[in-house]
Write an enzyme that holds these catalytic residues in place. Structure first.
Site, PDB file in Angstrom:
ATOM      1  N   PRO A   1       0.796  -1.226   0.000  1.00  0.00           N
ATOM      2  CA  PRO A   1       0.000   0.000   0.000  1.00  0.00           C
ATOM      3  C   PRO A   1       0.828   1.275   0.000  1.00  0.00           C
ATOM      4  CG  PRO A   1      -0.106  -1.092   2.132  1.00  0.00           C
ATOM      5  CD  PRO A   1       0.557  -2.047   1.188  1.00  0.00           C
ATOM      6  N   ASN A   2       0.311   2.251  -0.722  1.00  0.00           N
ATOM      7  CA  ASN A   2       0.852   3.616  -0.805  1.00  0.00           C
ATOM      8  C   ASN A   2       2.143   3.728  -1.618  1.00  0.00           C
ATOM      9  OD1 ASN A   2      -1.225   4.821   0.823  1.00  0.00           O
ATOM     10  ND2 ASN A   2      -0.294   3.771   2.572  1.00  0.00           N
TER      11      ASN A   2
ATOM     12  N   ARG B   1       5.150  10.913  -2.339  1.00  0.00           N
ATOM     13  CA  ARG B   1       4.875  10.554  -0.955  1.00  0.00           C
ATOM     14  C   ARG B   1       6.120  10.775  -0.089  1.00  0.00           C
ATOM     15  NH1 ARG B   1       4.695   4.400   1.311  1.00  0.00           N
ATOM     16  NH2 ARG B   1       4.018   4.949   3.406  1.00  0.00           N
TER      17      ARG B   1
ATOM     18  N   TYR C   1      11.183   8.625   1.483  1.00  0.00           N
ATOM     19  CA  TYR C   1      11.132   7.556   0.479  1.00  0.00           C
ATOM     20  C   TYR C   1      11.826   7.895  -0.838  1.00  0.00           C
ATOM     21  CZ  TYR C   1       7.781   5.626   3.778  1.00  0.00           C
ATOM     22  OH  TYR C   1       7.194   5.132   4.909  1.00  0.00           O
TER      23      TYR C   1
ATOM     24  N   ASN D   1       8.003  -5.504  -1.155  1.00  0.00           N
ATOM     25  CA  ASN D   1       7.958  -4.419  -0.180  1.00  0.00           C
ATOM     26  C   ASN D   1       6.516  -4.381   0.310  1.00  0.00           C
ATOM     27  OD1 ASN D   1       7.819  -2.139   1.333  1.00  0.00           O
ATOM     28  ND2 ASN D   1       8.911  -0.823  -0.105  1.00  0.00           N
TER      29      ASN D   1
ATOM     30  N   ALA E   1       3.121  -0.821   4.793  1.00  0.00           N
ATOM     31  CA  ALA E   1       2.650  -0.858   6.180  1.00  0.00           C
ATOM     32  C   ALA E   1       2.180  -2.250   6.609  1.00  0.00           C
ATOM     33  CB  ALA E   1       1.531   0.160   6.362  1.00  0.00           C
TER      34      ALA E   1
ATOM     35  N   HIS F   1       4.053  -4.565   9.128  1.00  0.00           N
ATOM     36  CA  HIS F   1       3.952  -4.465  10.587  1.00  0.00           C
ATOM     37  C   HIS F   1       2.622  -4.980  11.135  1.00  0.00           C
ATOM     38  CE1 HIS F   1       7.254  -1.915   9.436  1.00  0.00           C
ATOM     39  NE2 HIS F   1       6.443  -1.047   8.879  1.00  0.00           N
TER      40      HIS F   1
ATOM     41  N   ASP G   1       1.403 -15.576   6.323  1.00  0.00           N
ATOM     42  CA  ASP G   1       0.931 -16.952   6.151  1.00  0.00           C
ATOM     43  C   ASP G   1       0.913 -17.357   4.681  1.00  0.00           C
ATOM     44  OD1 ASP G   1       0.657 -17.251   8.867  1.00  0.00           O
ATOM     45  OD2 ASP G   1      -1.539 -17.294   8.874  1.00  0.00           O
TER      46      ASP G   1
ATOM     47  N   GLU H   1      12.405  -9.579   1.506  1.00  0.00           N
ATOM     48  CA  GLU H   1      11.649  -8.410   1.959  1.00  0.00           C
ATOM     49  C   GLU H   1      12.527  -7.169   1.799  1.00  0.00           C
ATOM     50  OE1 GLU H   1      10.770  -8.745   6.129  1.00  0.00           O
ATOM     51  OE2 GLU H   1      10.089  -6.662   6.270  1.00  0.00           O
TER      52      GLU H   1
ATOM     53  N   HIS I   1      12.731  -2.704   2.006  1.00  0.00           N
ATOM     54  CA  HIS I   1      12.157  -1.415   2.419  1.00  0.00           C
ATOM     55  C   HIS I   1      13.077  -0.302   1.947  1.00  0.00           C
ATOM     56  CE1 HIS I   1       9.245  -3.437   4.912  1.00  0.00           C
ATOM     57  NE2 HIS I   1      10.223  -4.219   5.314  1.00  0.00           N
ATOM     58  N   LEU I   2      12.467   0.774   1.478  1.00  0.00           N
ATOM     59  CA  LEU I   2      13.239   1.951   1.080  1.00  0.00           C
ATOM     60  C   LEU I   2      13.905   2.573   2.294  1.00  0.00           C
ATOM     61  CD1 LEU I   2      10.247   3.021  -1.015  1.00  0.00           C
ATOM     62  CD2 LEU I   2      12.486   2.927  -2.072  1.00  0.00           C
ATOM     63  N   SER I   3      13.111   2.798   3.331  1.00  0.00           N
ATOM     64  CA  SER I   3      13.630   3.425   4.558  1.00  0.00           C
ATOM     65  C   SER I   3      14.190   2.350   5.489  1.00  0.00           C
ATOM     66  CB  SER I   3      12.504   4.196   5.256  1.00  0.00           C
ATOM     67  OG  SER I   3      11.478   3.310   5.662  1.00  0.00           O
TER      68      SER I   3
ATOM     69  N   ARG J   1      13.261   3.929  12.646  1.00  0.00           N
ATOM     70  CA  ARG J   1      12.082   4.803  12.652  1.00  0.00           C
ATOM     71  C   ARG J   1      11.202   4.520  13.882  1.00  0.00           C
ATOM     72  NH1 ARG J   1       9.298   4.702   6.982  1.00  0.00           N
ATOM     73  NH2 ARG J   1       8.269   6.521   7.931  1.00  0.00           N
TER      74      ARG J   1
ATOM     75  N   ARG K   1       7.302   0.379  13.635  1.00  0.00           N
ATOM     76  CA  ARG K   1       7.849  -0.143  12.375  1.00  0.00           C
ATOM     77  C   ARG K   1       8.983  -1.149  12.612  1.00  0.00           C
ATOM     78  NH1 ARG K   1       5.606   3.399   8.446  1.00  0.00           N
ATOM     79  NH2 ARG K   1       5.342   5.471   9.333  1.00  0.00           N
TER      80      ARG K   1
HETATM   81  C1  DQA Z   1       8.211   0.960   3.849  1.00  0.00           C
HETATM   82  C2  DQA Z   1       8.299   1.135   5.372  1.00  0.00           C
HETATM   83  C3  DQA Z   1       6.945   0.937   6.023  1.00  0.00           C
HETATM   84  O1  DQA Z   1       7.042   1.138   7.420  1.00  0.00           O
HETATM   85  C4  DQA Z   1       5.945   1.925   5.455  1.00  0.00           C
HETATM   86  O2  DQA Z   1       4.672   1.698   6.013  1.00  0.00           O
HETATM   87  C5  DQA Z   1       5.893   1.927   3.988  1.00  0.00           C
HETATM   88  C6  DQA Z   1       7.151   1.851   3.241  1.00  0.00           C
HETATM   89  C7  DQA Z   1       9.558   1.293   3.154  1.00  0.00           C
HETATM   90  O3  DQA Z   1       9.724   0.907   2.007  1.00  0.00           O
HETATM   91  O4  DQA Z   1      10.408   1.974   3.749  1.00  0.00           O
HETATM   92  O5  DQA Z   1       4.843   2.051   3.372  1.00  0.00           O
HETATM   93  O6  DQA Z   1       7.913  -0.400   3.561  1.00  0.00           O
END
Ligand code: DQA
Length: 149
Positions: A12-13, A20, A25, A76, A79, A82, A89, A100, A102-104, A109, A113
């Site tokens: 998502p997002n 964003r 990010y 990725n 959210a 978490h 599953d 897995e 993550h950008l950040s 953080r 997270r």
């Molecule tokens: C994220 C980190 C997550 O905590 C956050 O909710 C995201 C992006 C990252 O790529 O850093 O949507 O997965």
């Protein structure tokens, strides 16, 4: 021999990347990231399929449909990292090697997270390198799959 096929999932997002929270990010769009991954995949000799969803069930459906179609998953989970036992599953159920990303750096953080439901079912996690996390994740996943076969 058929090319290794890898499913790249964005949660998502992540469709809003570029607009964003760029300080967190970065400025690359999701299309930019997918285009760079495609270039790397061509060099590595693997095939990528991309999917983004803002919906947990959509991601679960896509993971399930990877069975017998893809040999690896790069995800990725946004959210859902978490919160989602369902995505965790699904990855455990299909037993497809998963990385897995993550950008950040999620561990640097907010405390909420720091925990990932996905990490326990992933080969590994790459977090904090911006868009480069995807490249590093893809390279690690391909190496793992090549060593397996
Ligand atoms: C994220 C980190 C997550 O905590 C956050 O909710 C995201 C992006 C990252 O790529 O850093 O949507 O997965």
């Amino acid at each position: 021999m058929a090319l290794l096929s890898i499913l790249v999932l964005h949660g998502p997002n992540l469709n809003l990347l570029g607009r964003r929270e760029p300080a967190v990010y970065g400025s690359q769009t999701l299309q930019d990231i997918n285009d760079s991954l495609t270039q790397i995949a061509n060099l590595l000799g693997v095939k990528l399929t991309f999917f983004q969803s803002n919906h947990e069930g959509g991601l679960v459906d896509e993971i399930q449909s990877a069975l017998d179609r893809h040999q690896g998953i790069l995800i990725n989970p946004g959210a859902y990292t978490h919160t989602s036992v369902a995505i965790r599953d699904a990855i455990a159920a299909v037993a497809i090697p998963t990385v897995e990303v993550h950008l950040s750096n999620i561990h640097q953080r907010e405390a909420f997270r720091h925990h990932s439901y996905i990490a326990a079912v992933a080969i590994g996690q790459i977090s904090g390198f911006g868009a480069d996390s995807y490249r590093l994740g893809l390279e690690g996943l391909v190496k793992h799959l090549q060593q397996q076969s």
